[in-house]
Enzyme design. Structure first.
Site, PDB file in Angstrom:
ATOM      1  N   ASP A  91       0.846  -1.192   0.000  1.00 14.68           N
ATOM      2  CA  ASP A  91       0.000   0.000   0.000  1.00 14.68           C
ATOM      3  C   ASP A  91       0.887   1.250   0.000  1.00 14.68           C
ATOM      4  OD1 ASP A  91      -2.450   1.530   0.314  1.00 14.68           O
ATOM      5  OD2 ASP A  91      -1.793   1.870   2.367  1.00 14.68           O
ATOM      6  N   ASP A  93      -0.165   5.048   0.903  1.00 13.81           N
ATOM      7  CA  ASP A  93      -0.328   6.016   1.984  1.00 13.81           C
ATOM      8  C   ASP A  93      -0.181   5.364   3.353  1.00 13.81           C
ATOM      9  OD1 ASP A  93      -1.246   8.674   0.677  1.00 13.81           O
ATOM     10  OD2 ASP A  93      -2.455   7.148  -0.318  1.00 13.81           O
ATOM     11  N   GLU A 100      -0.745  10.655   4.323  1.00 14.89           N
ATOM     12  CA  GLU A 100      -1.928  10.410   3.513  1.00 14.89           C
ATOM     13  C   GLU A 100      -2.015  11.574   2.530  1.00 14.89           C
ATOM     14  OE1 GLU A 100      -4.313   7.947   3.616  1.00 14.89           O
ATOM     15  OE2 GLU A 100      -3.287   6.814   5.197  1.00 14.89           O
ATOM     16  N   SER A 166      -2.939   1.803  -4.258  1.00 10.95           N
ATOM     17  CA  SER A 166      -3.336   2.952  -3.454  1.00 10.95           C
ATOM     18  C   SER A 166      -4.753   3.374  -3.784  1.00 10.95           C
ATOM     19  CB  SER A 166      -2.390   4.132  -3.710  1.00 10.95           C
ATOM     20  OG  SER A 166      -2.808   5.270  -2.980  1.00 10.95           O
ATOM     21  N   GLY A 167      -5.483   3.754  -2.742  1.00  8.97           N
ATOM     22  CA  GLY A 167      -6.740   4.459  -2.937  1.00  8.97           C
ATOM     23  C   GLY A 167      -6.482   5.921  -3.211  1.00  8.97           C
ATOM     24  N   LYS A 211      -7.707  -3.208  -5.142  1.00  9.11           N
ATOM     25  CA  LYS A 211      -6.352  -3.520  -4.669  1.00  9.11           C
ATOM     26  C   LYS A 211      -6.125  -5.028  -4.662  1.00  9.11           C
ATOM     27  CE  LYS A 211      -5.606   0.399  -1.489  1.00  9.11           C
ATOM     28  NZ  LYS A 211      -5.260   0.726  -0.086  1.00  9.11           N
TER      29      LYS A 211
END
Length: 277
Positions: A91, A93, A100, A166-167, A211
């Site tokens: 991931d 962040d 973030e 990543s979102g 993801k």
């Protein structure tokens, strides 16, 4: 309480890995006595101090003692080898990096308290933000988590493919991919007009399910009978973590720590390397 990880087979010899920025040798010797370990091996793959206690017979009281001392501990099968890792997903962040990104963009514009709720609602508040604001976040605020480069170099050295998920946004993942040599990325595309954010996301949102699917796709292409590793910190990493053979929670929320095989709370990302023989 320490549980055998999912990749431990019945009858596997289990070792205890103990890690921290600094360890007291007498604590390690006490843990060896407490667990009935056959011997103690110093580990040197990460920048932190670490020991492997071989063939432990019991882990009663270990988690509690380690927590009180500020040590990371992991129960690992002795047969789990680093050179068998074929895919490693990470991931972005608060895992690969220590911020973030969307919060940092919002803070720079003075709207951080309002940036919450769903991703689309958060991004909508960024309408009109100049592209240069993202550059400033990348250049001035974004820092790699400790041990990130060392960990990535070691996984790549054994032939593993690396995936950054990543979102967050491609503006950041694209730059980190170029900088660190990731083999693949999955993240959201911020819509731009005249070098300013429109407040919208272009295309489908990369969420928890996305993801996990990105990891499965890379695993189908490259894992074979090797090991798939995933590292994350948030609830939206859980499907990806569950899809991996070896899951690691990095400085994560309690719900994530409870759902993963291992947790790193006190060391850098390179401590993940010591979870393999």
């Amino acid at each position: 309480m320490l549980r055998p990880p999912r990749d431990a087979r019945p009858g596997d010899v289990l070792d205890l890995v103990v890690q921290a920025p600094a360890l007291l040798r007498e604590d390690i010797e006490v843990l060896a006595l407490l667990t009935g370990a056959e011997d103690i091996e110093p580990l040197t793959r990460a920048a932190n101090e670490a020991f492997r206690l071989h063939a432990v017979a019991s882990t009663d009281g270990v988690a509690e003692a380690a927590s009180a001392a500020g040590y990371d501990v992991a129960l690992v099968p002795s047969s789990r080898r680093l050179d068998r890792v074929r895919v490693m997903a990470l991931d972005m962040d608060s895992t690969l990096i220590d911020i973030e990104c969307v919060d940092e963009i919002a803070e720079a514009q003075g709207i951080k308290p309002q940036v919450a709720a769903s991703l689309r609602q958060r991004v909508a508040l960024l309408a009109g933000v100049p592209l240069d604001a993202l550059r400033k976040v990348y250049d001035e605020r974004l820092r790699l988590s400790p041990g990130a480069e060392r960990m990535l170099e070691a996984f790549k050295a054994v032939g593993a493919k690396t995936l950054l998920v990543s979102g967050g946004f491609t503006y950041f993942t694209d730059r980190l991919r170029a900088r660190l040599g990731f083999d693949g990325t999955a993240s959201n595309v911020l819509e731009l007009r005249d070098d300013r954010l429109t407040g919208s996301i272009a295309g489908d949102i990369v969420d928890a399910a996305s993801k996990a699917e990105a990891l499965r796709e890379m695993a189908r292409d490259h894992a074979g009978d090797g090991i798939v590793v995933a590292i994350g910190d948030g609830a939206n990493d859980l499907p990806m973590l569950r899809a991996a053979d070896v899951s690691v929670a990095y400085r994560a929320k309690p719900i994530v720590r409870a759902a993963t095989a291992h947790a790193i709370d006190h060391c850098g990302l390179d401590a993940a390397l010591n979870l393999f023989d």
